[in-house]
Write a protein that holds these residues in place. Structure first.
Motif, PDB file in Angstrom:
ATOM      1  N   VAL A  36       3.885   0.485   1.597  1.00  0.00           N
ATOM      2  CA  VAL A  36       2.542   1.039   1.420  1.00  0.00           C
ATOM      3  C   VAL A  36       1.569  -0.034   0.953  1.00  0.00           C
ATOM      4  O   VAL A  36       0.460  -0.176   1.487  1.00  0.00           O
ATOM      5  CB  VAL A  36       2.566   2.228   0.436  1.00  0.00           C
ATOM      6  CG1 VAL A  36       1.158   2.588  -0.016  1.00  0.00           C
ATOM      7  CG2 VAL A  36       3.210   3.436   1.086  1.00  0.00           C
ATOM      8  N   ASP A  37       1.981  -0.813  -0.071  1.00  0.00           N
ATOM      9  CA  ASP A  37       1.115  -1.884  -0.581  1.00  0.00           C
ATOM     10  C   ASP A  37       0.741  -2.859   0.531  1.00  0.00           C
ATOM     11  O   ASP A  37      -0.426  -3.228   0.688  1.00  0.00           O
ATOM     12  CB  ASP A  37       1.822  -2.653  -1.700  1.00  0.00           C
ATOM     13  CG  ASP A  37       1.891  -1.865  -2.997  1.00  0.00           C
ATOM     14  OD1 ASP A  37       1.197  -0.844  -3.101  1.00  0.00           O
ATOM     15  OD2 ASP A  37       2.634  -2.267  -3.903  1.00  0.00           O
ATOM     16  N   ILE A 176       1.814   8.955  -5.402  1.00  0.00           N
ATOM     17  CA  ILE A 176       0.720   8.432  -6.235  1.00  0.00           C
ATOM     18  C   ILE A 176       0.289   7.070  -5.720  1.00  0.00           C
ATOM     19  O   ILE A 176      -0.913   6.755  -5.648  1.00  0.00           O
ATOM     20  CB  ILE A 176       1.158   8.334  -7.714  1.00  0.00           C
ATOM     21  CG1 ILE A 176       1.457   9.725  -8.280  1.00  0.00           C
ATOM     22  CG2 ILE A 176       0.093   7.624  -8.549  1.00  0.00           C
ATOM     23  CD1 ILE A 176       0.267  10.658  -8.295  1.00  0.00           C
ATOM     24  N   ASN A 177       1.254   6.252  -5.332  1.00  0.00           N
ATOM     25  CA  ASN A 177       0.941   4.926  -4.800  1.00  0.00           C
ATOM     26  C   ASN A 177       0.108   5.028  -3.523  1.00  0.00           C
ATOM     27  O   ASN A 177      -0.873   4.298  -3.337  1.00  0.00           O
ATOM     28  CB  ASN A 177       2.252   4.186  -4.522  1.00  0.00           C
ATOM     29  CG  ASN A 177       2.063   2.684  -4.384  1.00  0.00           C
ATOM     30  OD1 ASN A 177       1.014   2.147  -4.671  1.00  0.00           O
ATOM     31  ND2 ASN A 177       3.095   2.008  -3.941  1.00  0.00           N
ATOM     32  N   PRO A 182      -5.474   2.940  -1.216  1.00  0.00           N
ATOM     33  CA  PRO A 182      -6.767   2.767  -0.535  1.00  0.00           C
ATOM     34  C   PRO A 182      -7.944   2.778  -1.510  1.00  0.00           C
ATOM     35  O   PRO A 182      -8.950   2.100  -1.280  1.00  0.00           O
ATOM     36  CB  PRO A 182      -6.825   3.961   0.423  1.00  0.00           C
ATOM     37  CG  PRO A 182      -5.859   4.956  -0.105  1.00  0.00           C
ATOM     38  CD  PRO A 182      -4.787   4.154  -0.763  1.00  0.00           C
ATOM     39  N   LEU A 183      -7.814   3.551  -2.596  1.00  0.00           N
ATOM     40  CA  LEU A 183      -8.890   3.606  -3.594  1.00  0.00           C
ATOM     41  C   LEU A 183      -9.067   2.256  -4.274  1.00  0.00           C
ATOM     42  O   LEU A 183     -10.188   1.716  -4.357  1.00  0.00           O
ATOM     43  CB  LEU A 183      -8.574   4.691  -4.631  1.00  0.00           C
ATOM     44  CG  LEU A 183      -9.552   4.801  -5.812  1.00  0.00           C
ATOM     45  CD1 LEU A 183     -10.942   5.211  -5.330  1.00  0.00           C
ATOM     46  CD2 LEU A 183      -9.017   5.797  -6.843  1.00  0.00           C
ATOM     47  N   PHE A 184      -7.971   1.687  -4.776  1.00  0.00           N
ATOM     48  CA  PHE A 184      -8.050   0.423  -5.522  1.00  0.00           C
ATOM     49  C   PHE A 184      -8.261  -0.777  -4.603  1.00  0.00           C
ATOM     50  O   PHE A 184      -9.069  -1.658  -4.899  1.00  0.00           O
ATOM     51  CB  PHE A 184      -6.759   0.200  -6.326  1.00  0.00           C
ATOM     52  CG  PHE A 184      -6.580   1.156  -7.475  1.00  0.00           C
ATOM     53  CD1 PHE A 184      -7.661   1.815  -8.047  1.00  0.00           C
ATOM     54  CD2 PHE A 184      -5.320   1.404  -7.999  1.00  0.00           C
ATOM     55  CE1 PHE A 184      -7.499   2.706  -9.103  1.00  0.00           C
ATOM     56  CE2 PHE A 184      -5.139   2.280  -9.058  1.00  0.00           C
ATOM     57  CZ  PHE A 184      -6.231   2.927  -9.612  1.00  0.00           C
ATOM     58  N   ASP A 189     -12.237  -2.706  -3.909  1.00  0.00           N
ATOM     59  CA  ASP A 189     -12.142  -4.116  -3.523  1.00  0.00           C
ATOM     60  C   ASP A 189     -11.324  -4.943  -4.528  1.00  0.00           C
ATOM     61  O   ASP A 189     -11.686  -6.067  -4.871  1.00  0.00           O
ATOM     62  CB  ASP A 189     -13.547  -4.712  -3.374  1.00  0.00           C
ATOM     63  CG  ASP A 189     -13.541  -6.010  -2.578  1.00  0.00           C
ATOM     64  OD1 ASP A 189     -12.622  -6.181  -1.751  1.00  0.00           O
ATOM     65  OD2 ASP A 189     -14.422  -6.857  -2.804  1.00  0.00           O
ATOM     66  N   MET A 190     -10.187  -4.397  -4.975  1.00  0.00           N
ATOM     67  CA  MET A 190      -9.342  -5.089  -5.949  1.00  0.00           C
ATOM     68  C   MET A 190      -8.250  -5.925  -5.298  1.00  0.00           C
ATOM     69  O   MET A 190      -7.544  -6.682  -5.983  1.00  0.00           O
ATOM     70  CB  MET A 190      -8.711  -4.074  -6.909  1.00  0.00           C
ATOM     71  CG  MET A 190      -9.698  -3.366  -7.805  1.00  0.00           C
ATOM     72  SD  MET A 190      -8.890  -2.102  -8.831  1.00  0.00           S
ATOM     73  CE  MET A 190      -7.855  -3.129  -9.885  1.00  0.00           C
ATOM     74  N   GLY A 191      -8.082  -5.798  -3.990  1.00  0.00           N
ATOM     75  CA  GLY A 191      -7.090  -6.602  -3.290  1.00  0.00           C
ATOM     76  C   GLY A 191      -5.685  -6.373  -3.810  1.00  0.00           C
ATOM     77  O   GLY A 191      -5.284  -5.247  -4.120  1.00  0.00           O
ATOM     78  N   VAL A 192      -4.912  -7.472  -3.934  1.00  0.00           N
ATOM     79  CA  VAL A 192      -3.513  -7.355  -4.335  1.00  0.00           C
ATOM     80  C   VAL A 192      -3.363  -6.838  -5.773  1.00  0.00           C
ATOM     81  O   VAL A 192      -2.352  -6.214  -6.113  1.00  0.00           O
ATOM     82  CB  VAL A 192      -2.767  -8.701  -4.194  1.00  0.00           C
ATOM     83  CG1 VAL A 192      -2.648  -9.094  -2.738  1.00  0.00           C
ATOM     84  CG2 VAL A 192      -3.428  -9.792  -5.004  1.00  0.00           C
ATOM     85  N   GLN A 193      -4.366  -7.081  -6.603  1.00  0.00           N
ATOM     86  CA  GLN A 193      -4.306  -6.538  -7.965  1.00  0.00           C
ATOM     87  C   GLN A 193      -4.384  -5.009  -7.937  1.00  0.00           C
ATOM     88  O   GLN A 193      -3.746  -4.338  -8.749  1.00  0.00           O
ATOM     89  CB  GLN A 193      -5.439  -7.119  -8.819  1.00  0.00           C
ATOM     90  CG  GLN A 193      -5.253  -8.601  -9.115  1.00  0.00           C
ATOM     91  CD  GLN A 193      -6.329  -9.147 -10.044  1.00  0.00           C
ATOM     92  OE1 GLN A 193      -7.397  -8.559 -10.203  1.00  0.00           O
ATOM     93  NE2 GLN A 193      -6.045 -10.281 -10.650  1.00  0.00           N
ATOM     94  N   GLY A 194      -5.137  -4.479  -6.998  1.00  0.00           N
ATOM     95  CA  GLY A 194      -5.204  -3.032  -6.833  1.00  0.00           C
ATOM     96  C   GLY A 194      -3.862  -2.480  -6.373  1.00  0.00           C
ATOM     97  O   GLY A 194      -3.438  -1.400  -6.812  1.00  0.00           O
ATOM     98  N   ALA A 195      -3.181  -3.245  -5.490  1.00  0.00           N
ATOM     99  CA  ALA A 195      -1.851  -2.825  -5.034  1.00  0.00           C
ATOM    100  C   ALA A 195      -0.874  -2.787  -6.201  1.00  0.00           C
ATOM    101  O   ALA A 195      -0.076  -1.848  -6.336  1.00  0.00           O
ATOM    102  CB  ALA A 195      -1.337  -3.784  -3.963  1.00  0.00           C
ATOM    103  N   ALA A 196      -0.939  -3.804  -7.055  1.00  0.00           N
ATOM    104  CA  ALA A 196      -0.053  -3.852  -8.227  1.00  0.00           C
ATOM    105  C   ALA A 196      -0.344  -2.699  -9.183  1.00  0.00           C
ATOM    106  O   ALA A 196       0.578  -2.056  -9.702  1.00  0.00           O
ATOM    107  CB  ALA A 196      -0.222  -5.186  -8.952  1.00  0.00           C
TER     108      ALA A 196
END
Length: 446
Positions: A36-37, A176-177, A182-184, A189-196
């Motif tokens: 998903v990430d 939840i992930n 898509p939100l983060f 626009d948080m990129g990989v930090q949003g994925a984490a």
């Protein structure tokens, strides 16, 4: 226990299905969680961000690997204690795993944060990927408590027969992930930090569900109360003794991926991104095969203990056929539709082209790869300890690392990619030979 009742009541095929199916579903949830990430990061269409996710995978695997030591070892001991009706001891083991898991989360948090720059260099990060990769790992390190506890109790709760609750806890994290990614990643626009962040929050929700189960479900015998926590020699030996090969396996797989990424990084971030897509997509195959083998393990162990050699041979033959069909199914689908699956994660033409080739190369081993994991399972089920450990070391280190050095010097980039399936086929041959020799000795004795 329920597994023995299943064995007594059903045919071999029905027994294999009823025991292995929940384990396979659980593995699918875990792999989907992982993909998903990468899918939502791929929507940014930035090879550097995709590469950074690929580069952090070994460290993420290391966290999950250490958690699995407590999960696998704890579950094994708990199930045996429940079978002996030693309920107080089972409470002590579940409490031990919980509190040691918390301590382990704290250790990961401190070590990662204090050594982030060194970790980024170790993973083979370039100047373009170092920032995103460090950001991803920093958030994961703060959420290590949740990541570890979710894994531990997905195993231990299943050990007392609550397979539905175990699967729900993992599925909640995935849902939840999916909602938060898509939100983060895209909206904020948080990129990989949003994925984490989405991963950590998902794991947190899954962990809270398990805690709710442990506190409020009246049927559970397990406990995480501090009053049951004991640093007893027998508990430490049983939990870590059984779980240690899992740590070795994950640790060496992480090491092999780091080595591959370091070799690939010399060709730029595009091959690293392509390999990241390949590894995450290909991970469906070994995880399903491993979980299928783990699901069948109680059947093998029970029939071996009962000296029912005919049943044991029937279980092994049918399981091998199923594993071959699973692998062949993935082989056909990924070989034919490799461009489509690669395009789900990125639209960059260069990464897409390399990913397609890499996926097809890696998938070439799929039909027979399951025999390696099943051979290890058979050896463990009949009481072998040293040989499974040796095989766990041979596959990712003894064969893969020299193969990478040899083929990269002769074939360049594609030599690095081919090193994995070639070393895998050698590992499969070795595992089959060792398991056959071991079983032959057992059958002759019987």
């Amino acid at each position: 226990m329920s597994q023995i009742n299943t064995i007594n009541r059903k045919t071999i095929g029905q027994s294999i299905f009823s025991l292995a199916f929940p384990a396979v579903i659980s593995s699918l949830v875990t792999v989907f969680y992982n993909l998903v990430d990468l899918f939502f990061i791929g929507q940014i269409n930035d090879p550097n961000q995709v590469a950074s996710i690929a580069l952090t995978m070994p460290v993420f695997m290391l966290i999950i690997g250490f958690a699995s030591v407590l999960g696998v070892g704890g579950a094994s001991y708990v199930s045996r204690l429940l079978g002996e009706k030693l309920y107080i001891q089972a409470k002590k083991v579940s409490s031990f795993c919980f509190w040691i898991g918390l301590i382990l989360g704290g250790i990961f948090n401190i070590v990662f944060v204090m050594n982030m720059s060194w970790l980024a260099d170790l993973m083979g990060c370039s100047e373009m990927t170092k920032g995103p990769a460090s950001g991803y790992l920093t958030i994961c390190s703060y959420g290590a408590y949740f990541l570890i506890l979710q894994v531990i109790f997905s195993f231990i709760i299943r050990a007392e027969g609550a397979s539905k609750e175990s699967t729900i806890g993992m599925a909640l994290g995935t849902v939840i992930n999916i909602i938060l990614d898509p939100l983060f990643i895209l909206k904020m626009d948080m990129g990989v930090q949003g994925a984490a962040l989405a991963t950590v929050i998902g794991a947190g929700v899954g962990t809270l569900y398990y805690l709710y189960y442990l506190f409020y479900d009246k049927q559970t015998i397990l406990s995480i109360s501090l009053r049951w926590f004991r640093l007893k020699k027998n508990v430490i030996q049983e939990v870590f003794g059984v779980g240690f090969p899992t740590a070795v396996s994950f640790g060496l797989m992480s090491t092999s991926i780091i080595i591959l990424n370091n070799f690939l990084s010399s060709y730029g971030d595009v091959p690293v991104a392509a390999m990241g897509i390949t590894v995450r997509l290909f991970s469906f195959i070994p995880l399903i095969q491993i979980c299928f083998s783990s699901g069948v393990q109680p059947l093998i162990g029970y029939n071996f203990g009962a000296k029912n050699i005919n049943n044991l041979q029937g279980i092994i033959k049918l399981s091998c056929k199923i594993l071959f069909l699973i692998g062949m199914g993935f082989f056909v689908v990924l070989e034919v539709f490799a461009p489509f699956f690669a395009s789900l994660f990125i639209q960059d033409k260069e990464v897409l082209q390399l990913s397609t080739h890499f996926i097809r190369i890696h998938t070439s081993i799929a039909p027979v790869l399951g025999f390696f994991f099943f051979s290890v399972t058979i050896l463990q089920s009949v009481g072998q300890k040293l040989i499974p450990l040796i095989l766990s070391v041979v596959r990712p280190i003894v064969l893969l690392v020299p193969m990478v050095y040899l083929l990269s010097s002769t074939w360049g980039l594609y030599g690095i990619v081919w090193a994995q399936p070639i070393s895998d086929i050698l590992s499969v041959i070795l595992a089959i030979l060792l398991s056959k020799l071991t079983l032959r000795k057992i059958f002759i004795k019987e």
